[in-house]
Design a protein around this motif. Structure first.
Motif, PDB file in Angstrom:
ATOM      1  N   SER A 108       2.286  -4.132   3.228  1.00 49.33           N
ATOM      2  CA  SER A 108       3.466  -3.286   3.424  1.00 49.33           C
ATOM      3  C   SER A 108       3.064  -1.836   3.231  1.00 49.33           C
ATOM      4  O   SER A 108       2.654  -1.433   2.138  1.00 49.33           O
ATOM      5  N   ALA A 109       3.164  -1.052   4.290  1.00 47.87           N
ATOM      6  CA  ALA A 109       2.821   0.371   4.235  1.00 47.87           C
ATOM      7  C   ALA A 109       4.090   1.156   3.930  1.00 47.87           C
ATOM      8  O   ALA A 109       5.000   1.210   4.759  1.00 47.87           O
ATOM      9  N   LEU A 123       0.872  -1.176   0.000  1.00 51.75           N
ATOM     10  CA  LEU A 123       0.000   0.000   0.000  1.00 51.75           C
ATOM     11  C   LEU A 123       0.903   1.217   0.000  1.00 51.75           C
ATOM     12  O   LEU A 123       1.501   1.559   1.022  1.00 51.75           O
ATOM     13  N   LEU A 124       1.022   1.853  -1.150  1.00 52.62           N
ATOM     14  CA  LEU A 124       1.856   3.042  -1.297  1.00 52.62           C
ATOM     15  C   LEU A 124       1.037   4.264  -0.932  1.00 52.62           C
ATOM     16  O   LEU A 124      -0.014   4.517  -1.524  1.00 52.62           O
ATOM     17  N   HIS A 125       1.498   4.993   0.066  1.00 56.06           N
ATOM     18  CA  HIS A 125       0.775   6.185   0.514  1.00 56.06           C
ATOM     19  C   HIS A 125       0.576   7.144  -0.646  1.00 56.06           C
ATOM     20  O   HIS A 125       1.507   7.430  -1.406  1.00 56.06           O
ATOM     21  N   ASN A 126      -0.643   7.621  -0.802  1.00 57.24           N
ATOM     22  CA  ASN A 126      -0.978   8.501  -1.919  1.00 57.24           C
ATOM     23  C   ASN A 126      -1.674   9.751  -1.392  1.00 57.24           C
ATOM     24  O   ASN A 126      -2.899   9.843  -1.389  1.00 57.24           O
ATOM     25  N   PRO A 127      -0.887  10.739  -0.909  1.00 60.06           N
ATOM     26  CA  PRO A 127      -1.503  11.930  -0.314  1.00 60.06           C
ATOM     27  C   PRO A 127      -2.292  12.774  -1.303  1.00 60.06           C
ATOM     28  O   PRO A 127      -3.189  13.521  -0.911  1.00 60.06           O
ATOM     29  N   LEU A 128      -1.973  12.651  -2.586  1.00 62.30           N
ATOM     30  CA  LEU A 128      -2.671  13.445  -3.600  1.00 62.30           C
ATOM     31  C   LEU A 128      -3.960  12.773  -4.074  1.00 62.30           C
ATOM     32  O   LEU A 128      -4.835  13.429  -4.630  1.00 62.30           O
ATOM     33  N   ALA A 150       5.453  -1.743   8.358  1.00 62.22           N
ATOM     34  CA  ALA A 150       5.629  -0.317   8.074  1.00 62.22           C
ATOM     35  C   ALA A 150       7.080  -0.017   7.722  1.00 62.22           C
ATOM     36  O   ALA A 150       7.981  -0.263   8.530  1.00 62.22           O
ATOM     37  N   LYS A 151       7.319   0.496   6.521  1.00 61.26           N
ATOM     38  CA  LYS A 151       8.667   0.910   6.127  1.00 61.26           C
ATOM     39  C   LYS A 151       8.827   2.391   6.462  1.00 61.26           C
ATOM     40  O   LYS A 151       8.088   3.231   5.962  1.00 61.26           O
ATOM     41  N   VAL A 152       9.808   2.702   7.310  1.00 55.73           N
ATOM     42  CA  VAL A 152       9.966   4.072   7.801  1.00 55.73           C
ATOM     43  C   VAL A 152      11.441   4.456   7.816  1.00 55.73           C
ATOM     44  O   VAL A 152      12.319   3.595   7.897  1.00 55.73           O
TER      45      VAL A 152
END
Length: 635
Positions: A273-274, A247-252, A308-310
């Motif tokens: 996987s975040a 799950l690729l964060h997509n703020p837009l 969570a990849k951080v």
């Protein structure tokens, strides 16, 4: 009173027996971690918990540790089924004699040599004397016995010469956290990470799953119907075996993020996987809490696991803690979870597996792993205490990623306490990777310095970067040029003619208007509101137009478009160069030999060999430096 279940779990034993104040109690555990736990923790906590006359026995595969409190001292006895049995007496802290509370087998583990404080007698099998020490150490399945006359692979006990150390056998599957393997039902604490655009393909995930390992499908940047098709194929092939999805964060485009989560929930995807998250979102909270419940024993069960990849503490901490109350309440209001489930949300972390992502390919902050990993480990310990997770059986794990391209880097991360390893770039040249042969050939020729950073296609407007291959490609420079124009001008009409013509000729290879026409058609089908906004906001129109190039460059690489080779966007970190250097001249150098499972096996086997090398040095054995560079082991 000592809680035997907590002791068994904390020390990674398969079985524990405690006799305390005349009462006996037993507990069982996952096992596989007793000797490494003793190596790291010592036995001071056990000694302080025992009263006079109490006994504690902990068992694991091939080893048994016994403690008997005899007043001023505790008798510690260690026994191996294929090795020596010995014991020592350790003064109880606070007694009349000050002494360290390290056990006899202080560094005894599959991870280290067993050094003898009370040396047993050993009669070596003279025919088993080691002539090639390097090869013997790299043969990880064979225990080694160290005495004054040399190093041996066999012998008997009770007579002969003093045995100074044992270097136990070590399986490549035994590295990292036993709780990781138990929790996720995998054979090794190793993850093939998600690479966007389907580069971490369905074939890659299936190959890992069939080998008893876990891989994550690279869903980022793919249309949802394409992702769903691959999800169905993976799930139907692997069944209940572990399979992960990104799950690729997509703020837009938060709707895309939520739509992806809804599809994952529909298909019962249990591992997510975040990546690239800057803050928690309703979508990731909804996924984590879906199906949360108490089992028949009253334990809280979270069916959905988040990795969570951080790269920053401020991003890691929200994942380590329970979901924010406001987002939980939103989940209830939307009907995604019940109030009873919301009440459980405050007792579990958002993610039990936190990956410290150092200098990696793709989205990266380029953090040095040797700084990031211990920082997140200290944060983990702090959160564990504050949230009282251990009391509820919750264990936060911190894994390592970024820069892991050979056994030395893998062993280094494990030696620093990483619970698991996650690899990315090095899998991009594997047989199963969903990219072109041309891109794989470019990757296989990369050195560790052949990388650069350029604007990220999905976060172009906010200036986020991805790390890419620079050898043979000018993506970083060309995409950077577009971002520079975006920052300097308010619309495409404001771009000076000279700059516009240069972009059209060397980067777009078509006019601004032609690119916009195609872009408008794309967004009219995907999200018409973006077109409406662009028609009113020249700057947004410019961003969408420039993002066409950034989006197409990764597609050209995956498709192998030869006339666009200089524009290829190939996500790549320095680990790729380290891997290529390590496998050069070996069976793993040819691309056709690089299956994702063979890579995983070779990496873990090499890391296990290096752990034995370090154990030998700790035992005082003179080891040649060439032992620090194990060649790839064939699967």
């Amino acid at each position: 009173m000592v809680n035997i279940e907590q002791v068994v779990n904390a020390f990674g034993a398969t079985r524990g027996t405690l006799v305390q104040q005349g009462q006996a109690s037993e507990a069982s555990g996952a096992g596989g971690g007793l000797v490494s736990a003793v190596d790291q923790q010592g036995v001071s906590s056990l000694i302080s918990a025992l009263g006079i006359g109490d006994t504690l026995d902990l068992e694991d595969a091939g080893v048994r540790l016994s403690l008997v409190h005899e007043g001023a001292e505790v008798r510690v006895r260690a026994a191996w089924t294929d090795g020596p049995t010995y014991e020592d007496r350790i003064p109880v802290p606070g007694g009349t004699t000050a002494a360290p509370v390290e056990p006899v087998a202080a560094r005894s583990a599959p991870a280290a040599a067993v050094q003898m404080s009370s040396q047993p007698l050993f009669e070596p099998d003279l025919g088993s004397k080691v002539d090639d020490l390097v090869a013997a150490l790299h043969a990880i399945d064979t225990p080694l016995y160290v005495s004054k006359s040399g190093v041996y692979t066999a012998g008997s006990f009770g007579s002969g010469e003093a045995l100074s150390a044992v270097i136990p056998a070590l399986g490549w599957k035994d590295l990292g956290s036993p709780s990781f393997r138990k929790e996720h039902g995998v054979q090794a604490s190793y993850v093939a990470g998600a690479m966007a655009g389907g580069i971490a393909s369905a074939d890659l995930v299936i190959a890992m799953g069939e080998a008893g390992l876990i891989g994550f499908f690279g869903a980022g940047g793919l249309p949802l119907p394409v992702v769903e098709k691959e999800v169905v194929r993976i799930k139907s092939t692997l069944g209940d075996r572990p399979a992960g999805f990104n799950l690729l964060h997509n703020p837009l485009e938060p709707k895309v993020e939520m739509g992806t989560v809804e599809m994952y929930l529909q298909h019962d995807c249990r591992f997510l996987s975040a990546s690239a998250f800057m803050t928690l979102t309703p979508a990731i909270v909804r996924y984590r809490l879906h199906g949360i419940h108490r089992n028949a024993d009253g334990d809280i069960v979270c069916p959905n696991h988040v990795f969570a990849k951080v790269s920053r503490s401020e991003v890691a901490e929200p994942f380590m803690r329970p979901a924010p109350k406001a987002l939980v309440e939103q989940c209830v209001a939307e009907g995604w979870i019940t109030q009873d489930q919301a009440n459980l949300a405050g007792l579990v972390p958002m993610a039990e597996d936190i990956t410290a992502e150092g200098d990696s390919g793709g989205h990266t902050d380029r953090r040095p792993l040797v700084v990031l990993l211990p920082t997140l480990q200290r944060l983990r310990d702090k959160v564990m205490r504050e949230e009282c997770y251990a009391e509820r059986g919750v264990q936060l794990r911190v894994g390592a990623a970024g820069g892991i391209g050979d056994p030395a880097s893998a062993y280094g991360a494990l030696a620093m306490g990483a619970d698991y390893l996650l690899t990315g770039s090095i899998n991009q040249a594997s047989q199963e990777a969903g990219t072109s042969d041309l891109a794989k050939q470019m990757i296989a020729a990369a050195g560790m310095a052949d990388v650069a950073t350029g604007p990220a296609p999905d976060m172009f407007e906010i200036g986020a970067h991805v790390q890419v291959l620079s050898r043979g490609s000018m993506y970083a420079q060309r995409a950077g040029r577009l971002y520079d124009l975006y920052k300097r001008y308010g619309s495409m009409e404001e771009v000076p003619t000279k700059d516009r013509e240069k972009v059209e000729k060397t980067i777009f290879k078509r006019t601004f208007d032609d690119v916009w026409d195609g872009t408008r058609q794309y967004w009219s089908e995907r999200d018409p509101s973006e077109v409406e906004r662009a028609e009113k906001d020249g700057r947004h129109k410019m961003a969408l137009t420039f993002r066409w190039y950034l989006g197409m460059t990764s597609r050209w690489a995956r498709m192998g478009e030869k006339d666009r080779k200089r524009d290829f966007q190939i996500w790549c970190g320095p680990s790729m160069g380290a891997f290529n250097d390590w496998v050069g001249g070996t069976w793993l150098e040819p691309l056709q030999a690089r299956s994702v499972v063979a890579i995983a096996h070779a990496m873990l086997h090499g890391a296990a060999a290096l752990r034995r090398v370090e154990a030998a040095r700790a035992a005082g054995v003179m080891v040649p430096t060439m032992a620090d560079h194990p060649t790839p082991k064939e699967l």
